[in-house]
Write a protein that holds these residues in place. Structure first.
Motif, PDB file in Angstrom:
ATOM      1  N   ALA A   1     -12.095   3.488  -6.855  1.00 25.56           N
ATOM      2  CA  ALA A   1     -11.970   2.344  -7.190  1.00 25.56           C
ATOM      3  C   ALA A   1     -10.113   2.036  -7.277  1.00 25.56           C
ATOM      4  N   ASN A   2      -9.846   1.601  -6.938  1.00 22.94           N
ATOM      5  CA  ASN A   2      -8.460   0.850  -7.201  1.00 22.94           C
ATOM      6  C   ASN A   2      -7.617   2.111  -7.159  1.00 22.94           C
TER       7      ASN A   2
ATOM      8  N   GLN B   1       0.861  -1.460   0.008  1.00 24.96           N
ATOM      9  CA  GLN B   1       0.382  -0.260   0.078  1.00 24.96           C
ATOM     10  C   GLN B   1       0.697   1.381  -0.015  1.00 24.96           C
TER      11      GLN B   1
ATOM     12  N   ARG C   1      -7.988   5.181   0.191  1.00 22.46           N
ATOM     13  CA  ARG C   1      -8.699   5.090  -1.031  1.00 22.46           C
ATOM     14  C   ARG C   1     -10.502   5.913  -1.646  1.00 22.46           C
TER      15      ARG C   1
ATOM     16  N   GLY D   1      -4.658  -0.391  -7.072  1.00 20.04           N
ATOM     17  CA  GLY D   1      -3.983  -1.566  -7.217  1.00 20.04           C
ATOM     18  C   GLY D   1      -5.251  -2.053  -8.020  1.00 20.04           C
ATOM     19  N   GLY D   2      -4.695  -2.934  -9.036  1.00 18.48           N
ATOM     20  CA  GLY D   2      -5.621  -3.463  -9.775  1.00 18.48           C
ATOM     21  C   GLY D   2      -5.559  -5.323  -9.528  1.00 18.48           C
TER      22      GLY D   2
ATOM     23  N   ASP E   1     -14.954   1.692   6.096  1.00 14.57           N
ATOM     24  CA  ASP E   1     -15.040   0.397   5.682  1.00 14.57           C
ATOM     25  C   ASP E   1     -13.543   0.169   4.777  1.00 14.57           C
ATOM     26  N   ASP E   2     -12.324  -0.081   5.771  1.00 13.97           N
ATOM     27  CA  ASP E   2     -11.343  -0.131   5.077  1.00 13.97           C
ATOM     28  C   ASP E   2     -10.546   0.372   4.255  1.00 13.97           C
ATOM     29  N   ARG E   3     -11.226   1.520   4.001  1.00 10.37           N
ATOM     30  CA  ARG E   3     -10.637   2.132   2.673  1.00 10.37           C
ATOM     31  C   ARG E   3      -9.447   3.473   3.949  1.00 10.37           C
TER      32      ARG E   3
END
Lengths: 171, 304
Positions: free
Chosen positions: B217-218, B30, B214, B253-254, B171-173
């Motif tokens: 998305a990604n 990360q 995050r 992150g894909g 939410d873990d973002r």
């Protein structure tokens, strides 16, 4: 600096594939949970008070106020929802019987490169019969799949939120 | 140089071989510098390539690129191992104390003249790594893991021990992580040109902190804050250097790969210690050994 180009050489050798898939259309998910039943769209927009009540009773964040719900012929509700995955959203569906208990859970679209064990039928079967009165806590009354913890946690939280949403806005 | 190129080619061939089997499972870095408690699931494999560009010391010119080619494997869902090769390139001129050409730490075996234009490539060593997660940030209040990394190279031994903490929100973002590292080293070097060599003790201790969100998305963005300290001993006596670095970190992150990039600038917070080399601190920044003004680290990883 040309002498440093070799530092990246191993990257050029990388070859990959992905584990991501759409498993169901919405209609297919509806029929998987409620075979042969007719569905009527009944989308709902939660009010601020309803969203707060759901968050308070579940401890799960209401990320979007729009609830994609369908009334099931003969009673019950089908809800299409998303939860946060490692990189993208996991689309899943929850069927709720007229008595407020889970009829089934299906993973509709899983875009992650791992953690796909949440699609296992045995794992999803844990939710059948659960209601908003159940804890629905990972490692407590819902078994974790090691290596897919984030997905298990978020899908479990999602089902809990959908059940609370049913009690607050869909009954 | 020839054997380095051969090593890179072998690493590339190894990557091709490894990429030909195994289903896709992964866990990516990360952050550029800070480790998290997220590990590969059991049986999962990942190939990573790192490059760290270090730029600018006191004057003249200075550039260094540290590279790492790493293969990671999940022994269990809470136990990950890795093996990697470390290699580096550097050039320097009038970059050190009092304007003398001074090679950076991985090249401290070389003692060029004070006015030489120095450049070199070096195989630093092979490292092994094992990370054991005690608590998960997804099921426990705090993620906790322990990290052990021995490195063996020509005239060089190091054992790095790390405590990794991770706490997630939203939410873990939103992720925060903290690392504390204790890394004693043994280096076979000479203090003067042509002088006899001896094994010299050094310890690096690092306290790293990072946060990342995050935002779509990604994609994640955040920061990393580092404090790195060096001692000419194993027991925290004979302190030599301390530097603070801060900068942004970006992560994609894909499904097939990830890319992480961190840009750091040393903050002007450095002070003099018991064994600080005279002239190593300029403008409040420490430029000795592994310290420079700017760093850029890029990591690319692929799921095998």
């Amino acid at each position: 600096m040309n002498s440093t180009l070799w530092l990246w050489l191993p990257v050029a050798a990388i070859s990959t594939s992905a584990y991501a898939a759409t498993y169901f259309t919405t209609e297919q998910a509806q029929q998987a949970i409620f075979p042969g039943k007719m569905m009527t769209a009944a989308f709902v927009a939660l009010s601020d008070a309803q969203a707060k009540q759901i968050e308070k009773t579940t401890g799960v964040n209401v990320r979007t106020r729009e609830v994609k719900a369908w009334k099931v012929e003969g009673g019950g509700v089908f809800v299409l929802d998303e939860v946060v995955g490692k990189h993208e959203f996991i689309t899943y569906a929850v069927g709720i019987n007229e008595d407020g208990r889970v009829a089934g859970v299906e993973i509709v679209d899983y875009r992650e490169s791992y953690g796909y064990e949440v699609r296992n039928a045995e794992w999803r079967a844990q939710f059948i019969g659960k209601s908003s009165g159940d804890p629905l806590q990972l490692t407590q009354d819902v078994r974790n799949v090691s290596g897919a913890t984030l997905s298990c946690k978020h899908v479990t939280g999602g089902v809990k939120r959908v059940l609370a949403t049913y009690a607050v806005a869909l009954k | 140089m020839t054997h380095i190129r051969r090593g890179a080619l072998l690493a590339a061939l190894g990557a091709l071989t490894l990429a030909s089997f195994g289903r896709v499972q992964a866990e990516e870095s990360q952050f550029g510098y800070v480790y998290t408690t997220d590990l590969l699931p059991k049986g999962a494999k990942e190939l990573e390539q790192w490059a760290t560009w270090r730029h600018q010391k006191i004057g003249g010119y200075f550039d260094q690129i540290d590279a790492r080619t790493e293969f990671e494997y999940g022994l269990a869902d809470n136990l990950q191992t890795a093996i990697y090769a470390n290699y580096a390139w550097s050039r320097a001129y009038h970059n050190g104390p009092f304007g003398a050409t001074t090679p950076p730490e991985p090249f401290s075996y070389d003692i060029p003249g004070p006015d030489d234009h120095y450049h070199a490539t070096r195989f630093v060593g092979v490292s092994g790594e094992i990370i054991y997660r005690v608590l998960s940030p997804y099921t426990d209040a705090l993620g906790v893991a322990f990290y052990e990394e021995p490195t063996v190279g020509p005239g060089f031994y190091e054992l790095e021990t790390k405590l990794i903490l991770q706490k997630n929100f939203l939410d873990d973002r939103l992720i925060f992580a903290f690392n504390y590292t204790y890394a004693p080293e043994l280096r076979y070097v000479s203090d003067t040109a042509g002088g006899s060599k001896s094994w010299q003790e050094e310890t690096d201790t690092n306290a790293y902190f990072a946060g990342s969100f995050r935002f779509r998305a990604n994609w994640s963005a955040g920061f990393e804050f580092l404090n790195e300290r060096e001692y000419n001993s194993y027991n925290f006596s004979h302190a030599t250097n301390s530097g603070f670095f801060l900068g942004p970190s970006f992560h994609y992150g894909g499904k097939k790969f990830f890319v992480t990039a961190t840009f750091l600038e040393q903050l002007p917070w450095a002070g003099t210690h018991a064994d600080t080399v005279p002239g190593a601190i300029s403008g409040g920044r420490d430029y000795d050994n592994d310290f420079e003004k700017y760093r850029v680290r890029i990591k690319v990883g692929s799921y095998l």
